[in-house]
Design an enzyme around this catalytic site. Structure first.
Site, PDB file in Angstrom:
ATOM      1  N   HIS A 203      19.737  28.597  33.989  1.00  0.00           N
ATOM      2  CA  HIS A 203      18.660  27.956  33.222  1.00  0.00           C
ATOM      3  C   HIS A 203      17.995  28.951  32.294  1.00  0.00           C
ATOM      4  O   HIS A 203      17.887  30.142  32.605  1.00  0.00           O
ATOM      5  CB  HIS A 203      17.643  27.276  34.139  1.00  0.00           C
ATOM      6  CG  HIS A 203      16.853  28.197  35.021  1.00  0.00           C
ATOM      7  ND1 HIS A 203      15.702  28.829  34.603  1.00  0.00           N
ATOM      8  CD2 HIS A 203      17.053  28.600  36.302  1.00  0.00           C
ATOM      9  CE1 HIS A 203      15.219  29.565  35.594  1.00  0.00           C
ATOM     10  NE2 HIS A 203      16.028  29.450  36.645  1.00  0.00           N
TER      11      HIS A 203
ATOM     12  N   ASP B 246      14.861  28.221  30.917  1.00  0.00           N
ATOM     13  CA  ASP B 246      13.399  28.101  30.990  1.00  0.00           C
ATOM     14  C   ASP B 246      12.839  29.103  31.999  1.00  0.00           C
ATOM     15  O   ASP B 246      13.514  29.481  32.956  1.00  0.00           O
ATOM     16  CB  ASP B 246      12.964  26.673  31.347  1.00  0.00           C
ATOM     17  CG  ASP B 246      13.583  26.157  32.635  1.00  0.00           C
ATOM     18  OD1 ASP B 246      14.815  26.303  32.811  1.00  0.00           O
ATOM     19  OD2 ASP B 246      12.844  25.630  33.491  1.00  0.00           O
TER      20      ASP B 246
ATOM     21  N   ASP C 220      14.711  35.817  36.783  1.00  0.00           N
ATOM     22  CA  ASP C 220      14.798  34.363  37.019  1.00  0.00           C
ATOM     23  C   ASP C 220      14.770  33.634  35.703  1.00  0.00           C
ATOM     24  O   ASP C 220      13.735  33.182  35.262  1.00  0.00           O
ATOM     25  CB  ASP C 220      13.643  33.934  37.927  1.00  0.00           C
ATOM     26  CG  ASP C 220      13.703  32.468  38.337  1.00  0.00           C
ATOM     27  OD1 ASP C 220      14.736  31.834  38.106  1.00  0.00           O
ATOM     28  OD2 ASP C 220      12.708  31.970  38.888  1.00  0.00           O
TER      29      ASP C 220
ATOM     30  N   GLU D 248      14.958  23.735  34.572  1.00  0.00           N
ATOM     31  CA  GLU D 248      15.223  23.977  35.999  1.00  0.00           C
ATOM     32  C   GLU D 248      13.929  24.185  36.762  1.00  0.00           C
ATOM     33  O   GLU D 248      13.776  23.709  37.881  1.00  0.00           O
ATOM     34  CB  GLU D 248      16.148  25.200  36.165  1.00  0.00           C
ATOM     35  CG  GLU D 248      16.746  25.348  37.569  1.00  0.00           C
ATOM     36  CD  GLU D 248      15.821  26.056  38.568  1.00  0.00           C
ATOM     37  OE1 GLU D 248      16.041  25.917  39.783  1.00  0.00           O
ATOM     38  OE2 GLU D 248      14.863  26.745  38.134  1.00  0.00           O
ATOM     39  N   GLU D 249      12.998  24.897  36.157  1.00  0.00           N
ATOM     40  CA  GLU D 249      11.742  25.203  36.848  1.00  0.00           C
ATOM     41  C   GLU D 249      10.873  23.960  37.049  1.00  0.00           C
ATOM     42  O   GLU D 249       9.868  24.012  37.737  1.00  0.00           O
ATOM     43  CB  GLU D 249      10.948  26.266  36.069  1.00  0.00           C
ATOM     44  CG  GLU D 249      11.627  27.627  35.977  1.00  0.00           C
ATOM     45  CD  GLU D 249      11.700  28.377  37.312  1.00  0.00           C
ATOM     46  OE1 GLU D 249      11.179  27.873  38.327  1.00  0.00           O
ATOM     47  OE2 GLU D 249      12.313  29.464  37.330  1.00  0.00           O
TER      48      GLU D 249
ATOM     49  N   GLU E 277      21.484  32.540  40.069  1.00  0.00           N
ATOM     50  CA  GLU E 277      20.053  32.729  40.332  1.00  0.00           C
ATOM     51  C   GLU E 277      19.906  34.034  41.127  1.00  0.00           C
ATOM     52  O   GLU E 277      20.862  34.519  41.734  1.00  0.00           O
ATOM     53  CB  GLU E 277      19.517  31.545  41.161  1.00  0.00           C
ATOM     54  CG  GLU E 277      19.439  30.228  40.409  1.00  0.00           C
ATOM     55  CD  GLU E 277      18.043  29.945  39.820  1.00  0.00           C
ATOM     56  OE1 GLU E 277      17.228  30.888  39.702  1.00  0.00           O
ATOM     57  OE2 GLU E 277      17.804  28.780  39.447  1.00  0.00           O
TER      58      GLU E 277
ATOM     59  N   HIS F 283       8.825  34.845  39.480  1.00  0.00           N
ATOM     60  CA  HIS F 283       7.524  34.170  39.327  1.00  0.00           C
ATOM     61  C   HIS F 283       6.343  35.138  39.496  1.00  0.00           C
ATOM     62  O   HIS F 283       5.210  34.700  39.521  1.00  0.00           O
ATOM     63  CB  HIS F 283       7.357  32.991  40.318  1.00  0.00           C
ATOM     64  CG  HIS F 283       8.324  31.863  40.081  1.00  0.00           C
ATOM     65  ND1 HIS F 283       7.994  30.553  40.316  1.00  0.00           N
ATOM     66  CD2 HIS F 283       9.598  31.845  39.623  1.00  0.00           C
ATOM     67  CE1 HIS F 283       9.049  29.773  40.027  1.00  0.00           C
ATOM     68  NE2 HIS F 283      10.015  30.546  39.612  1.00  0.00           N
TER      69      HIS F 283
END
Lengths: 422, 422
Positions: free
Chosen positions: B99, B101, B132, B166-167, B190, B390
């Site tokens: 992903h 995003d 990520d 995805e997030e 990931e 994150h």
């Protein structure tokens, strides 16, 4: 003699009183939007033939004062109103002070009626501000109106004040004091449910920043939740509240479950459901005892928060940030034996037939400013119950509002003295 | 033979790899702003000579799907990118899915560098999305580039996917599936820290409305604090988390402190420091075990919240409102003995010299959509560590990113088969 005439006049004017209260409720006078409600007040004062002073407080002038607190940076469209019934001379003067601002209506879904309609039902008027404290303001105007209508003249001056900003820290009353208004006593008809409050609790607003460490929610054990840490902080605040209240032994606080409450009123933290929140901001209000200073209480809360590190080492490296902001009410106190307290007690007995309950107020009012800055004996006494203040479905009993007017009329005659002039 | 060439090629191209990663980080591709980062991806794919498909998912088309979840109402300026390296035929095909995003940067004060600069220091690249999962995406592109550069041709198709959303629940991968892309296996790089995750946790977002009863803070004992009630709710959530995790006995979760976490990521309540808050809204994420269904977990949380009334009668008359909203990731699982898992394990051993750790993922990925909707064996394996995903100061180890690329190149040769065509 006069009391009988006053009672009769009030009986006849109940409908007009309700009409005035409804007009006041219909103007949503939350902070910054008080001018249209003040226009209703001004019109009522004009009809009574009072000397009227209307002004927007000058923020530059009053913000320099150490007791100035407000979230505002100007008072445009937020006038104070003072209306004077000049006495013939030789008597005690009195300030009758009420605030025109109301707190926001909150969650509309919890209201059974429009908070700004002024619904009348079963002898009550409903709406935001009905009890806190437009009802009390109406009692003040009724008392003056009743005396004037039956032809009474007073020796002392009666200075009626309709002020802004009480709910946010008292900048309106401060502005009236700085404008030079003074008297031998102050009566504030906040909703005491007809009890006499010679002592008033002060209070202050604070903001706490509780820190955490962010992480992905799926591995939340790698972060530190500022929300979980906030629970530890809340426990500490509760502990401090208990400690502070255990110290209270003033008989005036007898029967009050928590004389000096600490209320956490607002919380906000985190920004993503899948992340561990790294910051939570709490806002609250701490009650200040009538004999405490604001500074003492500030230091006590700060020390309590510092002691969190003994409960949880996280706080050693991530201390809670404490900030004092927004509103602040200084506490106030007058001796129970003061003549002005006796005058109110006596008038109450005349109207209701028994002695009034004398207690300490569970919340701050503008009264502290009068006692602390001007040394004027100040008593809070008014219609309406604190149980509904700031609530949905706030209301006031019409009969209580009329009774309060009668008591206040007798207080004016007794305190200011009746003039024998023609 | 090929492995040696791949290693050499990667060694020479480390600088280019870092450059590509930094370019990707410098485009702040939070939800709704992915297009400029996708432009970098498209350019890289074009240089590799892949067949490129770029499209903005049609919300009307995909929103009808039962697995569609998104906070958006259109995908303007949020294109998906798919780039195909067509095989010569006869081999297994593979989808390489990553992903584009990233989650927002959070509290800027906790960052030691600009989150969108792509600072390189001590063998690491720092920035939001580094681990990520832009680092993993670079590993994918490097693997393809290495194979093409040393002249390898594969039998099976390699379908590289750079997806949005995805997030926030996987609408990008769902759109790619609905557009018809399929394969014999899926690899998602990931940040597993080079562990093999054949099982992936699903997760869902929920919102709780906790009710109180407003009152003036000075008489807070007359109200009911929604914040204090929220602490009771938080305790219950913790209890449910413990209960759910005590049931987990899958050896793949060995060593993970909380295999199926429930994270409370956001809180908001009350609106006035001096009022008792009558509403607190909590938002969180609940992990769904690889073998659980979303529906089972929804019912278990709802039942847990219903049981609050046994702890506190307040909840009998004021039940907590539960709402499922926003993101949702379906769990996914493939047998540890599946040949595709073996292929990855083998390649890892070739590159690193020892067996890979095989675990279940502590978070949801888009992998669940591939296994549950298309029945495609899907494994999550990639560079970067979940500890920094994150977080502020997110980073990725450059060497690990290069190693992952080498492993993936070997996986492609083994799984898709090397073509002998000239």
């Amino acid at each position: 003699m006069e009391q009988k005439l006053i009672k009769e006049w009030l009986g006849k004017n109940k409908g007009n009183a309700v009409k005035l209260l409804r007009k006041l409720i219909q103007e949503r006078s939350i902070q910054g939007r008080e001018s249209s409600a003040q226009a209703v007040v001004v019109e009522a004062c004009r009809e009574l033939g009072l000397e009227i002073d209307i002004w927007e407080p000058d923020i530059k002038e009053i913000s320099a004062h150490e007791n100035f607190v407000s979230t505002r940076d100007n008072f445009e469209d937020s006038p104070n109103v003072v209306a004077i019934w000049r006495g013939t001379g030789g008597g005690h003067s009195i300030i009758l002070n009420g605030h025109i601002d109301v707190v926001p209506e909150g969650d509309m879904l919890q209201w059974d009626c429009d908070p700004y309609e002024g619904k009348v039902q079963d002898g009550k008027v409903y709406g935001r501000g009905s009890t806190d404290m437009k009802g009390g303001n109406v009692s003040l105007l009724l008392a003056i109106n009743a005396l004037k209508s039956i032809g009474v003249k007073l020796k002392g001056d009666v200075i009626f004040q309709s002020v802004i900003e009480e709910e946010s820290g008292g900048a309106g009353t401060l502005a009236a004091i700085l404008r030079g208004y003074s008297a031998d006593a102050v009566l504030i008809p906040e909703p005491t449910n007809m009890k006499i409050f010679p002592k008033q609790q002060g209070s202050m607003w604070f903001r706490l920043k509780v820190k955490g460490k962010s992480a992905h929610g799926g591995t939340r054990y790698e972060g530190v939740s500022a929300l979980e840490k906030s629970v530890v902080v809340m426990d500490k605040i509760k502990e401090l509240e208990t400690l502070r209240n255990n110290r209270v032994n003033d008989p005036l606080y007898k029967g009050i479950p928590i004389p000096l409450p600490i209320n956490l009123g607002k919380i906000e933290g985190g920004n993503w459901p899948s992340s561990v929140p790294d910051l939570v901001v709490l806002e609250g209000r701490i009650g200040v005892g009538p004999e405490e200073t604001l500074e003492d209480v500030k230091q006590e809360l700060a020390a309590s928060l510092r002691s969190l590190k003994e409960v949880d080492t996280w706080f050693e490296t991530h201390p809670v940030e404490l900030e004092w902001f927004g509103a602040q009410w200084v506490p106030g106190t007058v001796e129970v034996t003061h003549p002005f307290v006796k005058v109110i007690d006596h008038a109450y007995k005349e109207v209701v037939g028994k002695s009034a309950i004398v207690e300490a107020s569970p919340w701050g009012t503008d009264g502290g400013l009068f006692t602390q800055l001007c040394n004027i004996p100040t008593v809070v006494f008014g219609p309406g119950t604190t149980e509904v203040a700031h609530y949905p479905n706030e209301y006031i009993s019409i009969d209580q509002m009329m009774n309060a007017a009668e008591v206040i009329a007798l207080v004016l005659m007794d305190w200011c003295g009746i003039s024998e002039e023609a």
